[in-house]
Motif scaffolding. Structure first.
Motif, short mmCIF file in Angstrom:
data_model
loop_
_atom_site.label_atom_id
_atom_site.label_comp_id
_atom_site.label_asym_id
_atom_site.label_seq_id
_atom_site.Cartn_x
_atom_site.Cartn_y
_atom_site.Cartn_z
N ARG A 1 0.82 -1.21 0.00
CA ARG A 1 0.00 0.00 0.00
C ARG A 1 0.85 1.26 0.00
O ARG A 1 0.56 2.23 -0.69
N TYR A 2 1.92 1.24 0.78
CA TYR A 2 2.70 2.46 0.99
C TYR A 2 3.99 2.51 0.16
O TYR A 2 4.77 3.44 0.31
N GLY A 3 4.19 1.52 -0.70
CA GLY A 3 5.41 1.48 -1.50
C GLY A 3 5.72 2.76 -2.25
O GLY A 3 6.86 3.23 -2.23
N PRO A 4 4.72 3.38 -2.94
CA PRO A 4 5.02 4.61 -3.67
C PRO A 4 5.52 5.73 -2.76
O PRO A 4 6.36 6.53 -3.18
N TYR A 5 5.03 5.78 -1.53
CA TYR A 5 5.47 6.82 -0.60
C TYR A 5 6.89 6.55 -0.12
O TYR A 5 7.69 7.48 0.06
N ILE A 6 7.22 5.27 0.08
CA ILE A 6 8.59 4.90 0.45
C ILE A 6 9.54 5.26 -0.70
O ILE A 6 10.61 5.83 -0.48
N ASP A 7 9.14 4.93 -1.93
CA ASP A 7 9.98 5.26 -3.08
C ASP A 7 10.11 6.76 -3.25
O ASP A 7 11.18 7.27 -3.64
N TYR A 8 9.05 7.49 -2.96
CA TYR A 8 9.10 8.94 -3.06
C TYR A 8 10.10 9.49 -2.04
O TYR A 8 10.88 10.40 -2.34
N LEU A 9 10.08 8.91 -0.84
CA LEU A 9 11.05 9.32 0.18
C LEU A 9 12.47 9.12 -0.31
O LEU A 9 13.35 9.96 -0.08
N GLY A 10 12.71 7.97 -0.96
CA GLY A 10 14.04 7.69 -1.46
C GLY A 10 14.52 8.74 -2.44
O GLY A 10 15.67 9.19 -2.38
#
Length: 225
Positions: A93-102
């Motif tokens: 669910r939160y993968g895009p937000y984790i990738d955005y953080l990266g």
């Protein structure tokens, strides 16, 4: 006529579509037209709500950062203060937000700096608590150790794709996190060397370097002007 609620819904759709696009393709490679298509709106509506792509990115930065450091946020309802860890428990669910953080942390935007400073503060607080509980050994430079521990935690976020390619699985997935747990604890608990020869050598070399520097400084201070 559009209602206020319609505007708010469209703004949220645009923001979410931009977060996913920026995380997947990067800021430069993402066009306003592509974001508009993903959000199901016109490019003109993006301009209406955000002005331009830079302003849209600023809004995305602030939204994602707030999700991980603010106690009240619509994105993540974390049961603990460790909101990033809570997100990692639902990486699908939160993968895009984790990738955005990266991607964010690779930039020097104010939002990225604010997030990094917060992560350092949290790491420092955790180590201070563990030190008070007698769980830590003596450190030559506690602040630098805090930085190194934080960097270890950020590496899987910033290099998610590369690490996943080498490991053959997503390190941020439940299976990947399980695989990471013991090696990480082994590293911070026992280290990897069976001898102190490298540490002793570094201490001796740095001590000699420091002594030489002090000697030069003393000589310069004593020299006639």
């Amino acid at each position: 006529m559009r209602s206020v609620s319609d505007d708010l819904t469209a703004r949220a759709r645009i923001r979410d579509a931009a977060i996913q696009s920026f995380a997947r393709d990067g800021f430069d490679a993402t066009s306003m037209r592509a974001i508009a298509k993903d959000a199901g709106v016109s490019a003109a509506l993006i301009v209406h709500h955000f002005g331009d792509k830079n302003a849209l990115r600023d809004a995305c930065d602030e939204y994602v950062v707030a999700a991980f450091i603010d106690d009240k946020h619509e994105l993540i309802e974390a049961p603990t203060a460790d909101r990033i860890r809570a997100a990692l428990h639902d990486i699908e669910r939160y993968g895009p937000y984790i990738d955005y953080l990266g991607r964010m942390l690779g930039d020097s935007s104010p939002a990225a700096n604010r997030l990094f400073d917060k992560l350092i503060d949290v790491t420092r607080e955790t180590l201070d608590q563990q030190r008070a509980a007698g769980l830590l050994v003596e450190m030559s430079d506690p602040e630098m150790t805090t930085m190194l521990i934080a960097m270890m935690g950020l590496a899987p976020v910033m290099m998610r794709a590369q690490i996943s390619r080498v490991l053959g699985e997503d390190q941020l997935s439940p299976a990947g996190m399980m695989r990471t747990t013991l090696p990480t604890l082994e590293l911070v608990t026992h280290g990897i060397y069976s001898t102190s020869v490298f540490l002793d050598g570094a201490r001796e070399a740095l001590s000699g370097e420091q002594a030489a520097t002090q000697k030069v400084e003393a000589a310069e201070e004593g020299a006639p002007s």
